[in-house]
Design a protein around this motif. Structure first.
Motif, short mmCIF file in Angstrom:
data_model
loop_
_atom_site.label_atom_id
_atom_site.label_comp_id
_atom_site.label_asym_id
_atom_site.label_seq_id
_atom_site.Cartn_x
_atom_site.Cartn_y
_atom_site.Cartn_z
N TYR A 33 55.56 1.81 -9.29
CA TYR A 33 55.82 1.27 -7.98
C TYR A 33 56.41 -0.13 -8.17
O TYR A 33 56.41 -0.68 -9.26
N PHE A 34 56.91 -0.70 -7.10
CA PHE A 34 57.41 -2.08 -7.14
C PHE A 34 56.69 -2.88 -6.06
O PHE A 34 56.72 -2.51 -4.89
N ASP A 35 56.04 -3.96 -6.45
CA ASP A 35 55.44 -4.89 -5.51
C ASP A 35 55.80 -6.29 -5.96
O ASP A 35 55.46 -6.70 -7.08
N ALA A 78 60.63 -3.03 -2.65
CA ALA A 78 61.68 -2.42 -3.47
C ALA A 78 62.06 -3.35 -4.61
O ALA A 78 61.86 -4.57 -4.54
N GLY A 79 62.61 -2.77 -5.66
CA GLY A 79 63.05 -3.58 -6.79
C GLY A 79 63.90 -2.80 -7.76
O GLY A 79 64.01 -1.58 -7.69
N VAL A 80 64.51 -3.54 -8.67
CA VAL A 80 65.36 -2.94 -9.70
C VAL A 80 65.35 -3.84 -10.92
O VAL A 80 65.21 -5.07 -10.80
N GLN A 81 65.42 -3.25 -12.10
CA GLN A 81 65.59 -4.02 -13.33
C GLN A 81 66.58 -3.31 -14.23
O GLN A 81 66.59 -2.08 -14.33
N ILE A 82 67.41 -4.11 -14.88
CA ILE A 82 68.52 -3.57 -15.66
C ILE A 82 68.57 -4.25 -17.01
O ILE A 82 68.29 -5.44 -17.13
N SER A 83 68.93 -3.49 -18.04
CA SER A 83 69.20 -4.05 -19.36
C SER A 83 70.45 -3.37 -19.90
O SER A 83 70.49 -2.16 -20.05
N ASP A 84 71.47 -4.18 -20.14
CA ASP A 84 72.74 -3.63 -20.65
C ASP A 84 73.31 -4.63 -21.66
O ASP A 84 74.34 -5.26 -21.44
N LYS A 85 72.57 -4.78 -22.77
CA LYS A 85 72.90 -5.78 -23.78
C LYS A 85 74.35 -5.68 -24.24
O LYS A 85 75.05 -6.68 -24.39
N ASP A 86 74.80 -4.45 -24.48
CA ASP A 86 76.13 -4.25 -25.06
C ASP A 86 77.22 -4.02 -24.02
O ASP A 86 78.34 -3.68 -24.37
N LYS A 87 76.86 -4.20 -22.73
CA LYS A 87 77.82 -3.95 -21.66
C LYS A 87 78.45 -2.56 -21.81
O LYS A 87 79.66 -2.37 -21.68
N MET A 88 77.57 -1.59 -22.05
CA MET A 88 78.01 -0.24 -22.38
C MET A 88 78.78 0.42 -21.24
O MET A 88 79.77 1.12 -21.45
N VAL A 89 78.33 0.20 -20.02
CA VAL A 89 78.99 0.83 -18.89
C VAL A 89 80.44 0.39 -18.80
O VAL A 89 81.36 1.19 -18.60
N ASP A 90 80.66 -0.92 -18.97
CA ASP A 90 82.03 -1.43 -18.94
C ASP A 90 82.85 -0.87 -20.10
O ASP A 90 84.04 -0.58 -19.95
N LYS A 91 82.20 -0.72 -21.26
CA LYS A 91 82.91 -0.21 -22.43
C LYS A 91 83.40 1.22 -22.21
O LYS A 91 84.52 1.57 -22.57
N ILE A 92 82.55 2.06 -21.60
CA ILE A 92 82.96 3.44 -21.36
C ILE A 92 84.11 3.47 -20.35
O ILE A 92 85.06 4.25 -20.49
N THR A 418 68.46 -8.79 -19.95
CA THR A 418 67.57 -8.05 -19.06
C THR A 418 67.23 -8.91 -17.85
O THR A 418 66.87 -10.07 -17.98
N TRP A 419 67.38 -8.35 -16.66
CA TRP A 419 67.03 -9.07 -15.45
C TRP A 419 66.53 -8.09 -14.40
O TRP A 419 66.82 -6.89 -14.44
N GLY A 420 65.78 -8.64 -13.46
CA GLY A 420 65.26 -7.80 -12.39
C GLY A 420 65.06 -8.60 -11.12
O GLY A 420 64.98 -9.83 -11.14
N ALA A 421 65.00 -7.90 -10.00
CA ALA A 421 64.79 -8.52 -8.70
C ALA A 421 63.93 -7.60 -7.84
O ALA A 421 64.13 -6.38 -7.87
N MET A 422 62.98 -8.16 -7.12
CA MET A 422 62.09 -7.38 -6.27
C MET A 422 61.87 -8.11 -4.95
O MET A 422 61.91 -9.34 -4.89
N ALA A 423 61.62 -7.36 -3.91
CA ALA A 423 61.36 -7.93 -2.59
C ALA A 423 60.40 -7.05 -1.81
O ALA A 423 60.38 -5.82 -2.01
N LYS A 424 59.61 -7.68 -0.97
CA LYS A 424 58.67 -6.92 -0.13
C LYS A 424 58.53 -7.62 1.22
O LYS A 424 58.41 -8.84 1.30
N ILE A 425 58.54 -6.82 2.26
CA ILE A 425 58.28 -7.31 3.62
C ILE A 425 57.03 -6.60 4.13
O ILE A 425 56.93 -5.37 4.06
N GLY A 426 56.07 -7.36 4.63
CA GLY A 426 54.84 -6.77 5.13
C GLY A 426 54.38 -7.42 6.41
O GLY A 426 54.77 -8.55 6.75
N PHE A 427 53.54 -6.68 7.15
CA PHE A 427 53.00 -7.16 8.42
C PHE A 427 51.51 -6.85 8.45
O PHE A 427 51.09 -5.73 8.12
N THR A 428 50.71 -7.83 8.90
CA THR A 428 49.27 -7.64 9.02
C THR A 428 48.87 -7.90 10.47
O THR A 428 49.24 -8.93 11.05
N PHE A 429 48.13 -6.97 11.04
CA PHE A 429 47.71 -7.10 12.44
C PHE A 429 46.19 -7.12 12.53
O PHE A 429 45.50 -6.59 11.68
#
Length: 429
Positions: A33-35, A78-92, A418-429
């Motif tokens: 999960y991502f929190d 929600a969140g995402v983390q990526i590692s692309d040391k060799d910039k493989m996607v660009d290389k392909i 390697t980098w990542g970003a996560m965010a959460k919005i919540g409400f308490t009543f």
């Protein structure tokens, strides 16, 4: 209590698909999960999660809700983390462009070989074309050398939760999902030798020869979505309060296996439905937590207690198996009104596709409540099996309007770009 609509419980899958398609192709946290709060604190949470996010990390902690609380909603996390040391996607992508140029030059050659007296072009034109072919072949050979042993991975996750506290049986409706993508290449040395011979003028190419190139790329993706109801209860064990939580859940998975020649590979095709296999089953999470004195909390969580093996489709003679295994994590937290510290360690490894290595994580983190409405967080997470990147984490939380609104943001950074970003919005009543 209003239940999730059909469109709401599909949110996780849609969000994950979009994330996996839109970003470049290391696995993220040990959890599924991502929190943003927990991720900012080094991926901890088994003993330190707030009651509103407890259903994601350790359902037993739902019993820690204040008496005056009525409901907590995560919409979404929600969140995402990526590692692309060799910039493989660009290389392909570069290889595909180079192949297009190479084929354009090859197709402009006369139908006869260079050793045959030209009939469709002058000798000068043949020499010019020959030079272009040699340059394009050399460029392709260099790019294939640079692609050898390259691998890129990414992970995304999303969650929704509605938690309803009470003294007897606090419960939560939970919808969460996580997805992984890995991209690897199998570069044939014979392709490099063939192209280098053309570049060196030792081989004369003719139309159709480029079809002999066999280097390939493989893209594997898995998306797992859980829909469950978490429940918890506090028991008195020899005069000591012990909370126990359980989350029975429906578990859906979508596996993608895409293998193609590296020269025609398109990363957007990884999640094409023709390479997809679906599966639905049942699973369960559980947790236990107890306070020791006024400042210490101990926790133990177990995710996916039912082991499952799911095979991908077979594509071009290749298939893999995605492994869902119990993930048991222990945690300890020390907390005061202003400061919370946490330490979590996995007791079992995190598994995924059978062809990839396992990981086993340990994380440490802290949160300092600078004001009632502002929290500062930091941490560190390491893979004890050294198959994933170690990362430094950090973030902050904003909770204005008497803590009725929560905005949590987090980021992570580690070796090998390697980098990542996560965010959460919540409400308490």
């Amino acid at each position: 209590m209003k239940k999730f609509s059909g469109s709401q419980i599909r949110f996780c899958r849609v969000a994950l698909l979009n994330a996996l398609i839109c970003v470049p192709f290391t696995t993220l946290a040990a959890s599924n999960y991502f929190d943003a709060r927990n991720d900012a604190m080094g991926g901890t949470g088994v003993a330190s999660s707030n009651w509103g996010t407890a259903a994601l990390a350790n359902p037993a902690l739902m019993t820690k809700a204040p008496v005056e609380s009525h409901v907590d909603i995560i919409l979404p996390s929600a969140g995402v983390q990526i590692s692309d040391k060799d910039k493989m996607v660009d290389k392909i992508d570069d290889v595909v462009d180079t192949v297009d140029r190479y084929q354009d030059v090859i197709n402009s050659l006369p139908t006869t070989s260079f050793t045959t007296r030209p009939t469709l072009a002058s000798l000068a034109e043949l020499q010019r074309l020959n030079a272009q072919v040699r340059v394009a072949a050399g460029d392709m050979a260099d790019k294939l050398r640079d692609l050898r042993n390259n691998k890129s991975q990414g992970k995304a996750g999303a969650a929704l939760a509605v938690t309803v506290p009470n003294e007897t049986l606090p419960f939560a409706f939970v919808a969460k999902g996580y997805g992984t993508v890995s991209l690897s290449t199998d570069v044939n040395q014979g392709d490099i030798d063939y192209l280098q011979q053309i570049a060196d003028g030792k081989r004369i190419p003719v139309r159709g020869d480029e079809d002999r190139l066999t280097s390939s790329a493989t893209g594997l993706a898995a998306i797992v979505a859980d829909y469950g109801i978490a429940m918890a209860h506090q028991f008195d064990v020899a005069g000591h309060p012990v909370s126990v939580g359980v989350t029975p859940k429906i578990q859906q998975s979508w596996l993608f296996n895409y293998k193609a020649a590296v020269y025609t590979y398109d990363k957007d095709d990884v999640t094409n439905n023709q390479y997809r296999k679906d599966d639905t089953g049942f699973n369960v999470d559980a947790g236990i937590a107890t306070d020791v004195g006024e400042n210490w909390t101990l926790g133990l969580s177990a995710q996916n207690l039912i082991a499952r093996d799911i095979e991908t489709k077979e594509v071009n003679g290749f298939k893999d198996t995605y492994q869902i295994r119990p993930l048991v994590t222990g945690g300890v937290s020390w907390h005061t009104d202003r400061l919370t510290t946490a330490f979590d360690v996995d007791m079992t490894p995190t598994k995924g596709f059978k062809t990839e290595g396992d990981s086993q994580y340990a994380g440490v983190g802290a949160e300092y409540r600078l004001f009632d409405w502002l929290q500062l967080r930091g941490g560190y997470r390491a893979d004890m099996k050294s198959n994933d990147k170690n990362v430094v984490t950090g973030g902050f939380g904003l909770s204005p309007f008497n803590n009725s609104v929560h905005l949590d943001l987090a980021g992570s950074a580690g070796e090998d770009k390697t980098w990542g970003a996560m965010a959460k919005i919540g409400f308490t009543f």
